[in-house]
Design a protein around this motif. Structure first.
Motif, PDB file in Angstrom:
ATOM      1  N   SER A   1      10.084 102.265 -72.001  1.00 50.30           N
ATOM      2  CA  SER A   1      10.277 101.561 -73.275  1.00 50.30           C
ATOM      3  C   SER A   1      10.133 102.542 -74.436  1.00 50.30           C
ATOM      4  O   SER A   1      10.827 102.428 -75.455  1.00 50.30           O
ATOM      5  CB  SER A   1       9.264 100.419 -73.422  1.00 50.30           C
ATOM      6  OG  SER A   1       7.949 100.905 -73.657  1.00 50.30           O
ATOM      7  N   GLY A   2       9.248 103.512 -74.291  1.00 51.42           N
ATOM      8  CA  GLY A   2       9.097 104.540 -75.312  1.00 51.42           C
ATOM      9  C   GLY A   2      10.321 105.418 -75.439  1.00 51.42           C
ATOM     10  O   GLY A   2      10.682 105.846 -76.545  1.00 51.42           O
ATOM     11  N   VAL A   3      10.967 105.692 -74.306  1.00 53.47           N
ATOM     12  CA  VAL A   3      12.204 106.481 -74.346  1.00 53.47           C
ATOM     13  C   VAL A   3      13.241 105.775 -75.214  1.00 53.47           C
ATOM     14  O   VAL A   3      13.936 106.410 -76.023  1.00 53.47           O
ATOM     15  CB  VAL A   3      12.753 106.715 -72.922  1.00 53.47           C
ATOM     16  CG1 VAL A   3      14.170 107.294 -72.980  1.00 53.47           C
ATOM     17  CG2 VAL A   3      11.834 107.651 -72.148  1.00 53.47           C
ATOM     18  N   ASP A   4      13.359 104.464 -75.077  1.00 51.21           N
ATOM     19  CA  ASP A   4      14.320 103.711 -75.884  1.00 51.21           C
ATOM     20  C   ASP A   4      14.031 103.878 -77.379  1.00 51.21           C
ATOM     21  O   ASP A   4      14.944 104.100 -78.181  1.00 51.21           O
ATOM     22  CB  ASP A   4      14.281 102.227 -75.513  1.00 51.21           C
ATOM     23  CG  ASP A   4      14.796 101.945 -74.111  1.00 51.21           C
ATOM     24  OD1 ASP A   4      15.555 102.788 -73.594  1.00 51.21           O
ATOM     25  OD2 ASP A   4      14.447 100.898 -73.544  1.00 51.21           O
ATOM     26  N   ALA A   5      12.755 103.776 -77.762  1.00 51.27           N
ATOM     27  CA  ALA A   5      12.386 103.926 -79.170  1.00 51.27           C
ATOM     28  C   ALA A   5      12.647 105.345 -79.657  1.00 51.27           C
ATOM     29  O   ALA A   5      13.174 105.550 -80.757  1.00 51.27           O
ATOM     30  CB  ALA A   5      10.912 103.562 -79.362  1.00 51.27           C
ATOM     31  N   ALA A   6      12.296 106.334 -78.836  1.00 49.09           N
ATOM     32  CA  ALA A   6      12.498 107.731 -79.230  1.00 49.09           C
ATOM     33  C   ALA A   6      13.968 108.055 -79.396  1.00 49.09           C
ATOM     34  O   ALA A   6      14.366 108.765 -80.331  1.00 49.09           O
ATOM     35  CB  ALA A   6      11.861 108.659 -78.195  1.00 49.09           C
ATOM     36  N   ARG A   7      14.792 107.536 -78.508  1.00 50.44           N
ATOM     37  CA  ARG A   7      16.224 107.784 -78.619  1.00 50.44           C
ATOM     38  C   ARG A   7      16.798 107.140 -79.869  1.00 50.44           C
ATOM     39  O   ARG A   7      17.643 107.719 -80.558  1.00 50.44           O
ATOM     40  CB  ARG A   7      16.934 107.262 -77.373  1.00 50.44           C
ATOM     41  CG  ARG A   7      16.795 108.189 -76.176  1.00 50.44           C
ATOM     42  CD  ARG A   7      17.463 107.614 -74.948  1.00 50.44           C
ATOM     43  NE  ARG A   7      17.672 108.630 -73.930  1.00 50.44           N
ATOM     44  CZ  ARG A   7      18.071 108.361 -72.693  1.00 50.44           C
ATOM     45  NH1 ARG A   7      18.271 107.095 -72.331  1.00 50.44           N
ATOM     46  NH2 ARG A   7      18.249 109.329 -71.814  1.00 50.44           N
ATOM     47  N   GLU A   8      16.345 105.911 -80.185  1.00 51.01           N
ATOM     48  CA  GLU A   8      16.839 105.246 -81.389  1.00 51.01           C
ATOM     49  C   GLU A   8      16.412 106.003 -82.638  1.00 51.01           C
ATOM     50  O   GLU A   8      17.113 105.996 -83.648  1.00 51.01           O
ATOM     51  CB  GLU A   8      16.332 103.805 -81.434  1.00 51.01           C
ATOM     52  CG  GLU A   8      17.057 102.942 -82.446  1.00 51.01           C
ATOM     53  CD  GLU A   8      16.716 101.475 -82.334  1.00 51.01           C
ATOM     54  OE1 GLU A   8      17.074 100.730 -83.267  1.00 51.01           O
ATOM     55  OE2 GLU A   8      16.090 101.073 -81.324  1.00 51.01           O
ATOM     56  N   ALA A   9      15.261 106.663 -82.559  1.00 47.24           N
ATOM     57  CA  ALA A   9      14.791 107.475 -83.678  1.00 47.24           C
ATOM     58  C   ALA A   9      15.413 108.860 -83.690  1.00 47.24           C
ATOM     59  O   ALA A   9      15.141 109.654 -84.596  1.00 47.24           O
ATOM     60  CB  ALA A   9      13.273 107.616 -83.606  1.00 47.24           C
ATOM     61  N   ALA A  10      16.240 109.167 -82.682  1.00 47.02           N
ATOM     62  CA  ALA A  10      16.878 110.481 -82.539  1.00 47.02           C
ATOM     63  C   ALA A  10      15.834 111.588 -82.401  1.00 47.02           C
ATOM     64  O   ALA A  10      16.013 112.703 -82.901  1.00 47.02           O
ATOM     65  CB  ALA A  10      17.815 110.775 -83.720  1.00 47.02           C
ATOM     66  N   ASP A  11      14.729 111.274 -81.706  1.00 46.99           N
ATOM     67  CA  ASP A  11      13.656 112.243 -81.480  1.00 46.99           C
ATOM     68  C   ASP A  11      13.739 112.722 -80.028  1.00 46.99           C
ATOM     69  O   ASP A  11      13.090 112.183 -79.135  1.00 46.99           O
ATOM     70  CB  ASP A  11      12.307 111.588 -81.769  1.00 46.99           C
ATOM     71  CG  ASP A  11      11.152 112.593 -81.833  1.00 46.99           C
ATOM     72  OD1 ASP A  11      11.260 113.648 -81.174  1.00 46.99           O
ATOM     73  OD2 ASP A  11      10.150 112.323 -82.514  1.00 46.99           O
ATOM     74  N   ASP A  12      14.540 113.772 -79.815  1.00 45.70           N
ATOM     75  CA  ASP A  12      14.761 114.270 -78.460  1.00 45.70           C
ATOM     76  C   ASP A  12      13.488 114.803 -77.823  1.00 45.70           C
ATOM     77  O   ASP A  12      13.261 114.638 -76.616  1.00 45.70           O
ATOM     78  CB  ASP A  12      15.828 115.366 -78.465  1.00 45.70           C
ATOM     79  CG  ASP A  12      17.212 114.835 -78.794  1.00 45.70           C
ATOM     80  OD1 ASP A  12      17.448 113.631 -78.590  1.00 45.70           O
ATOM     81  OD2 ASP A  12      18.054 115.625 -79.259  1.00 45.70           O
ATOM     82  N   ALA A  13      12.645 115.462 -78.624  1.00 45.97           N
ATOM     83  CA  ALA A  13      11.410 116.039 -78.077  1.00 45.97           C
ATOM     84  C   ALA A  13      10.477 114.943 -77.564  1.00 45.97           C
ATOM     85  O   ALA A  13       9.880 115.073 -76.492  1.00 45.97           O
ATOM     86  CB  ALA A  13      10.707 116.875 -79.141  1.00 45.97           C
ATOM     87  N   LEU A  14      10.389 113.850 -78.309  1.00 45.37           N
ATOM     88  CA  LEU A  14       9.520 112.755 -77.879  1.00 45.37           C
ATOM     89  C   LEU A  14      10.080 112.082 -76.628  1.00 45.37           C
ATOM     90  O   LEU A  14       9.329 111.751 -75.708  1.00 45.37           O
ATOM     91  CB  LEU A  14       9.354 111.733 -79.003  1.00 45.37           C
ATOM     92  CG  LEU A  14       8.512 110.498 -78.679  1.00 45.37           C
ATOM     93  CD1 LEU A  14       7.118 110.884 -78.207  1.00 45.37           C
ATOM     94  CD2 LEU A  14       8.438 109.573 -79.892  1.00 45.37           C
ATOM     95  N   ALA A  15      11.387 111.873 -76.585  1.00 45.48           N
ATOM     96  CA  ALA A  15      11.989 111.296 -75.375  1.00 45.48           C
ATOM     97  C   ALA A  15      11.708 112.186 -74.169  1.00 45.48           C
ATOM     98  O   ALA A  15      11.384 111.699 -73.077  1.00 45.48           O
ATOM     99  CB  ALA A  15      13.495 111.112 -75.579  1.00 45.48           C
TER     100      ALA A  15
END
Length: 363
Positions: free
Chosen positions: A172-186
């Motif tokens: 679920s965090g990957v989905d949020a990180a991707r929507e935020a365009a935060d590749d490092a967090l994903a």
């Protein structure tokens, strides 16, 4: 923040030290400490630690109590949703600060106490993202905070032995990180999942996940890259692939040496330092059948590790005990294991329990 600021000032005054003297002892400027003690700047964990070391006394509220207080106090996100106002930068700042505080509580609070607090904060952040009104830049910050909370919740759930829950939280965090365009967090979320899979499932799957995280972390900063490569090294060691592990550990060293004061790292890599890298290298050596190479790395890291980080100290002592056991030094192994049990009793963890049982079976 005000309570902790007051506690810092009270502790200094009780020791009859001037602000100037405290500045000398802690190596922070007098104006900066004045802002902190007056509640105008947030006391960072390292500042609190500096006061404690200078004064020789613990400062601040009990961390377990702080985790429980989290469950009975409203998040800024709740108040914001109740008011119906447009979400602004100030709320994003407040949410970021709460994420940081929860993350640092994980160092000293067991998963049983911390997981409910993190889950609640995550649910409230997700509701704010779903129902709130905000600009695109604020939205990205809220999504990033949500992804970071999901990573923390997954990590704590995994420590508690709730592996299926942890996997759901990570994804679920990957989905949020991707929507935020935060590749490092994903990448960090996939990498965290890789670490769990390496420990409790098929390490070959873990290696694929860890490698994918490295490839997907476009533009990662040096310390982030070092962390992601550590997970490749661990998965490689669990698959008994010496070449993969050696290359990954070399790449970790190279990446970490490229860090600089001019590069801003995400706060979630605050804990990765030379000692942590040495611990991972030692663990990999044990997995690959070279325990004699692990002992000096582990012993040095443990000697300088904060005592209040009881779970990590217990885990690292368990690896030290295993290194001794596998080289035939059974007395030293038993002594290290006894110390590990003492620390584990202070901060119980399913992960620690599993490790201690594994090492006990070697004796």
């Amino acid at each position: 923040m005000s309570e902790l600021s007051d506690a810092l000032r009270a502790a200094r005054e009780a020791a009859e030290l001037s602000l100037s003297r405290m500045s000398q002892l802690t190596h922070y400027s007098k104006p900066y400490l004045s802002l902190i003690e007056n509640g105008k700047r947030r006391p960072l964990p390292e500042v609190v630690t500096a006061y404690e070391q200078a004064l020789g006394v613990p400062i601040g509220s009990n961390p377990v109590r702080r985790a429980h207080e989290w469950l009975v106090s409203d998040s800024p996100a709740v108040a914001q949703r109740r008011s119906g106002r447009r979400v602004g930068e100030s709320l994003a700042d407040a949410l970021d600060a709460r994420v940081v505080e929860l993350r640092h509580l994980d160092d000293v609070v067991g998963s049983t106490d911390l997981l409910p607090a993190v889950r609640r904060e995550l649910a409230e952040a997700m509701a704010l993202v779903r129902d709130g009104s905000f600009t695109e830049p604020v939205g990205r910050r809220l999504l990033t905070a949500t992804g970071e909370l999901a990573q923390l919740a997954g990590w704590v759930a995994s420590d508690a032995g709730k592996y299926a829950d942890a996997q759901r939280l990570y994804l679920s965090g990957v989905d949020a990180a991707r929507e935020a365009a935060d590749d490092a967090l994903a990448a960090q979320l996939f990498s965290s999942l890789s670490y769990q899979v390496a420990n409790v499932a098929d390490p070959h799957d873990a290696l694929l996940l860890a490698r994918s995280a490295v490839r997907g972390s476009r533009g990662a900063t040096p310390v982030v890259r070092a962390l992601l490569l550590e997970r490749v090294a661990w998965a490689g060691a669990k698959t008994k692939d010496r070449d993969v592990t050696a290359r990954a550990l070399d790449a970790v060293d190279d990446a970490y040496e490229q860090r600089s004061s001019g590069t801003e790292e995400p706060e979630w890599v605050y804990w990765l330092n030379r000692a942590e890298i040495d611990v991972m290298a030692g663990r990999c050596m044990i997995e690959l059948g070279a325990p004699e190479k692990a002992e000096p790395l582990l012993s040095k890291a443990i000697a300088g590790y904060p005592e209040d980080h009881a779970r990590e100290v217990s885990l690292y002592l368990s690896w030290l005990a295993e290194s001794y056991a596998r080289t035939g030094a059974l007395d030293a192994a038993k002594a290290a294991l006894d110390r590990a049990r003492q620390y584990a009793a202070r901060m119980p963890s399913a992960r620690t329990g599993r490790r201690l049982t594994a090492v006990e079976n070697l004796m």
